[in-house]
Design a protein around this motif. Sequence first.
Motif, PDB file in Angstrom:
ATOM      1  N   SER A 139      49.397 -68.158-124.944  1.00  0.00           N
ATOM      2  CA  SER A 139      49.057 -67.476-123.967  1.00  0.00           C
ATOM      3  C   SER A 139      49.710 -67.638-122.665  1.00  0.00           C
ATOM      4  CB  SER A 139      47.263 -67.501-123.712  1.00  0.00           C
ATOM      5  OG  SER A 139      46.941 -66.650-122.965  1.00  0.00           O
ATOM      6  N   SER A 140      49.004 -67.762-121.667  1.00  0.00           N
ATOM      7  CA  SER A 140      49.719 -67.945-120.192  1.00  0.00           C
ATOM      8  C   SER A 140      48.666 -68.010-119.077  1.00  0.00           C
ATOM      9  CB  SER A 140      50.846 -66.881-119.929  1.00  0.00           C
ATOM     10  OG  SER A 140      51.314 -67.007-118.589  1.00  0.00           O
ATOM     11  N   ASP A 141      49.054 -68.704-117.956  1.00  0.00           N
ATOM     12  CA  ASP A 141      48.198 -68.339-116.945  1.00  0.00           C
ATOM     13  C   ASP A 141      48.192 -67.121-116.153  1.00  0.00           C
ATOM     14  OD1 ASP A 141      46.094 -70.100-115.522  1.00  0.00           O
ATOM     15  OD2 ASP A 141      47.420 -70.407-113.885  1.00  0.00           O
ATOM     16  N   ALA A 142      49.089 -66.489-116.588  1.00  0.00           N
ATOM     17  CA  ALA A 142      49.203 -65.003-116.205  1.00  0.00           C
ATOM     18  C   ALA A 142      48.043 -64.127-116.565  1.00  0.00           C
ATOM     19  CB  ALA A 142      50.316 -64.321-116.726  1.00  0.00           C
ATOM     20  N   HIS A 143      47.280 -64.901-117.429  1.00  0.00           N
ATOM     21  CA  HIS A 143      46.128 -64.076-118.137  1.00  0.00           C
ATOM     22  C   HIS A 143      45.170 -63.502-116.795  1.00  0.00           C
ATOM     23  CE1 HIS A 143      43.862 -67.730-117.841  1.00  0.00           C
ATOM     24  NE2 HIS A 143      42.755 -67.053-117.851  1.00  0.00           N
ATOM     25  N   ARG A 144      45.200 -64.413-115.735  1.00  0.00           N
ATOM     26  CA  ARG A 144      44.538 -64.100-114.738  1.00  0.00           C
ATOM     27  C   ARG A 144      44.542 -62.871-114.200  1.00  0.00           C
ATOM     28  NH1 ARG A 144      41.886 -69.025-114.357  1.00  0.00           N
ATOM     29  NH2 ARG A 144      43.106 -70.808-115.179  1.00  0.00           N
ATOM     30  N   MET A 145      45.804 -62.163-114.327  1.00  0.00           N
ATOM     31  CA  MET A 145      46.378 -60.957-113.548  1.00  0.00           C
ATOM     32  C   MET A 145      45.829 -59.805-114.311  1.00  0.00           C
ATOM     33  SD  MET A 145      49.977 -61.970-111.877  1.00  0.00           S
ATOM     34  CE  MET A 145      50.577 -62.650-113.508  1.00  0.00           C
ATOM     35  N   LEU A 155      43.871 -65.183-125.380  1.00  0.00           N
ATOM     36  CA  LEU A 155      42.841 -66.181-124.914  1.00  0.00           C
ATOM     37  C   LEU A 155      41.196 -65.936-125.560  1.00  0.00           C
ATOM     38  CD1 LEU A 155      43.386 -67.686-121.313  1.00  0.00           C
ATOM     39  CD2 LEU A 155      43.716 -68.724-123.583  1.00  0.00           C
ATOM     40  N   LEU A 156      41.087 -64.343-125.316  1.00  0.00           N
ATOM     41  CA  LEU A 156      39.619 -63.981-125.916  1.00  0.00           C
ATOM     42  C   LEU A 156      39.751 -64.200-127.354  1.00  0.00           C
ATOM     43  CD1 LEU A 156      39.443 -61.064-123.503  1.00  0.00           C
ATOM     44  CD2 LEU A 156      37.558 -62.750-123.723  1.00  0.00           C
ATOM     45  N   PHE A 157      40.819 -63.833-128.048  1.00  0.00           N
ATOM     46  CA  PHE A 157      40.926 -63.739-129.594  1.00  0.00           C
ATOM     47  C   PHE A 157      40.789 -65.315-129.991  1.00  0.00           C
ATOM     48  CE2 PHE A 157      44.191 -64.165-132.987  1.00  0.00           C
ATOM     49  CZ  PHE A 157      43.308 -63.919-134.145  1.00  0.00           C
ATOM     50  N   THR A 158      41.308 -66.285-129.198  1.00  0.00           N
ATOM     51  CA  THR A 158      41.364 -67.596-129.518  1.00  0.00           C
ATOM     52  C   THR A 158      39.978 -68.182-129.420  1.00  0.00           C
ATOM     53  OG1 THR A 158      43.684 -68.105-128.816  1.00  0.00           O
ATOM     54  CG2 THR A 158      42.008 -70.109-128.866  1.00  0.00           C
ATOM     55  N   GLY A 184      39.183 -74.599-129.551  1.00  0.00           N
ATOM     56  CA  GLY A 184      38.698 -73.696-128.576  1.00  0.00           C
ATOM     57  C   GLY A 184      39.386 -74.465-127.129  1.00  0.00           C
ATOM     58  N   GLU A 185      40.231 -74.979-127.203  1.00  0.00           N
ATOM     59  CA  GLU A 185      41.101 -75.651-125.936  1.00  0.00           C
ATOM     60  C   GLU A 185      42.222 -74.901-125.593  1.00  0.00           C
ATOM     61  OE1 GLU A 185      40.263 -79.589-128.363  1.00  0.00           O
ATOM     62  OE2 GLU A 185      40.806 -77.550-128.727  1.00  0.00           O
ATOM     63  N   PHE A 186      42.501 -74.922-124.058  1.00  0.00           N
ATOM     64  CA  PHE A 186      43.693 -74.101-123.686  1.00  0.00           C
ATOM     65  C   PHE A 186      44.377 -75.204-122.912  1.00  0.00           C
ATOM     66  CE2 PHE A 186      44.834 -70.980-119.782  1.00  0.00           C
ATOM     67  CZ  PHE A 186      45.829 -70.614-120.558  1.00  0.00           C
ATOM     68  N   VAL A 187      45.389 -75.467-123.664  1.00  0.00           N
ATOM     69  CA  VAL A 187      46.318 -76.458-123.333  1.00  0.00           C
ATOM     70  C   VAL A 187      47.583 -76.243-122.328  1.00  0.00           C
ATOM     71  CG1 VAL A 187      47.844 -78.368-124.336  1.00  0.00           C
ATOM     72  CG2 VAL A 187      45.898 -77.671-125.781  1.00  0.00           C
ATOM     73  N   GLY A 188      47.538 -76.992-121.151  1.00  0.00           N
ATOM     74  CA  GLY A 188      48.461 -76.699-120.173  1.00  0.00           C
ATOM     75  C   GLY A 188      49.703 -77.353-120.386  1.00  0.00           C
ATOM     76  N   PRO A 189      50.812 -77.112-119.419  1.00  0.00           N
ATOM     77  CA  PRO A 189      52.235 -77.660-119.808  1.00  0.00           C
ATOM     78  C   PRO A 189      52.330 -78.924-119.534  1.00  0.00           C
ATOM     79  CG  PRO A 189      51.788 -76.249-117.618  1.00  0.00           C
ATOM     80  CD  PRO A 189      50.720 -76.136-118.369  1.00  0.00           C
ATOM     81  N   LEU A 244      49.870 -80.842-120.717  1.00  0.00           N
ATOM     82  CA  LEU A 244      49.023 -81.229-121.920  1.00  0.00           C
ATOM     83  C   LEU A 244      47.711 -81.319-121.369  1.00  0.00           C
ATOM     84  CD1 LEU A 244      51.102 -83.646-124.265  1.00  0.00           C
ATOM     85  CD2 LEU A 244      51.011 -80.814-124.230  1.00  0.00           C
ATOM     86  N   ASN A 245      47.242 -80.681-120.413  1.00  0.00           N
ATOM     87  CA  ASN A 245      46.026 -80.804-119.621  1.00  0.00           C
ATOM     88  C   ASN A 245      45.166 -79.544-120.053  1.00  0.00           C
ATOM     89  OD1 ASN A 245      48.380 -79.300-118.328  1.00  0.00           O
ATOM     90  ND2 ASN A 245      46.679 -78.364-116.844  1.00  0.00           N
ATOM     91  N   LEU A 246      43.867 -79.987-120.067  1.00  0.00           N
ATOM     92  CA  LEU A 246      43.018 -78.811-120.453  1.00  0.00           C
ATOM     93  C   LEU A 246      42.706 -77.981-119.271  1.00  0.00           C
ATOM     94  CD1 LEU A 246      40.154 -80.470-122.570  1.00  0.00           C
ATOM     95  CD2 LEU A 246      41.981 -78.919-123.486  1.00  0.00           C
ATOM     96  N   MET A 247      43.002 -76.729-119.496  1.00  0.00           N
ATOM     97  CA  MET A 247      42.772 -75.695-118.438  1.00  0.00           C
ATOM     98  C   MET A 247      41.673 -74.821-118.595  1.00  0.00           C
ATOM     99  SD  MET A 247      46.934 -74.049-118.246  1.00  0.00           S
ATOM    100  CE  MET A 247      46.580 -73.484-116.727  1.00  0.00           C
ATOM    101  N   THR A 248      41.145 -74.589-117.470  1.00  0.00           N
ATOM    102  CA  THR A 248      40.094 -73.640-117.399  1.00  0.00           C
ATOM    103  C   THR A 248      40.340 -72.085-117.213  1.00  0.00           C
ATOM    104  OG1 THR A 248      38.575 -75.291-116.347  1.00  0.00           O
ATOM    105  CG2 THR A 248      37.795 -73.171-116.334  1.00  0.00           C
TER     106      THR A 248
END
Length: 290
Positions: A146-152, A180-183, A247-252, A254-258
């Motif tokens: 996915s991407s943090d661009a999901h916020r847009m 993300l919703l699918f995940t 159910g995790e969203f892993v950032g660049p 390797l941090n867990l993103m909200t």
Amino acid sequence: MMASWTPADMADLTGKAAIVTGANSGIGLPTALELARHGARVVVAARNPGKGRAAVEEIRRAVPGAQVEFGELDLADLDSVRRFAAGVDRVDLLVNNAGVGMIPRRLTKDGFELQFGTNHLGHFALTGLLLPRLLAAPGARVVNVSSDAHRMGRLDFDDLGMERGYGKVSSYGRSKLANLLFTFELQRRARRAGADLTTAATHPGATATNFFNLGILRPLAGLFLRSAEAAAVSSLYAATSPDIHGGEFVGPKLNLMTPSAEARSEEVARRLWEVSTELTGVRFEEIAYH
């Protein structure tokens, strides 16, 4: 999360079968290469046979003896998705990596807006068609890039074709929101069904690949964009680390993103699932709510 984790920390994947979509270039190529380096049998799933086979040869040169093959897959064509899935005998790791972004409004072969149709609906259909093979493999995983661009992005279920106002960025963000919703909904349904399936999403970070048209800025890309090899680490971590439980969203890093509030909405996720089922005809019967 282990910020110091590198692909060298991956376990031996001998006996595992992996599929990486869009593995002919960009983030997908080093993802497939590292999975093959650690013993997995890898399918480079790509739309272009010439580029796909060239990627297979590149991986074989880097990893002598690698078990890697090309599989033709056009995510913008549901018939192609079905043909590809029908030829898969086993899959332990499915990395839904391929995507298009920031393009003028176009339609898939089936009439869907191209970014939504390719990035979400194509991968939704592929995952559902492969679900019986995934559930037959102990500890199977699905990773959605996915991407943090999901916020847009915003989902307007009355205008999924974006006929009333198309924007390159908003369309891309919407497709990444759908990822993300699918995940999260796939993980919820798998848990409710007692299925041995782990699903996670990643945000690889801004990356210097051919995904975006950098034009005259390409020589400067290394100053502010990550390499494809660095960006692939989040996918590899999500696909193989024992610290991933679903159910995790892993950032660049390797941090867990909200994720955004909309990405976390179970109501929106259920509606998207229902609409995606209707549009693709793929029903995930093995983990369906009854």
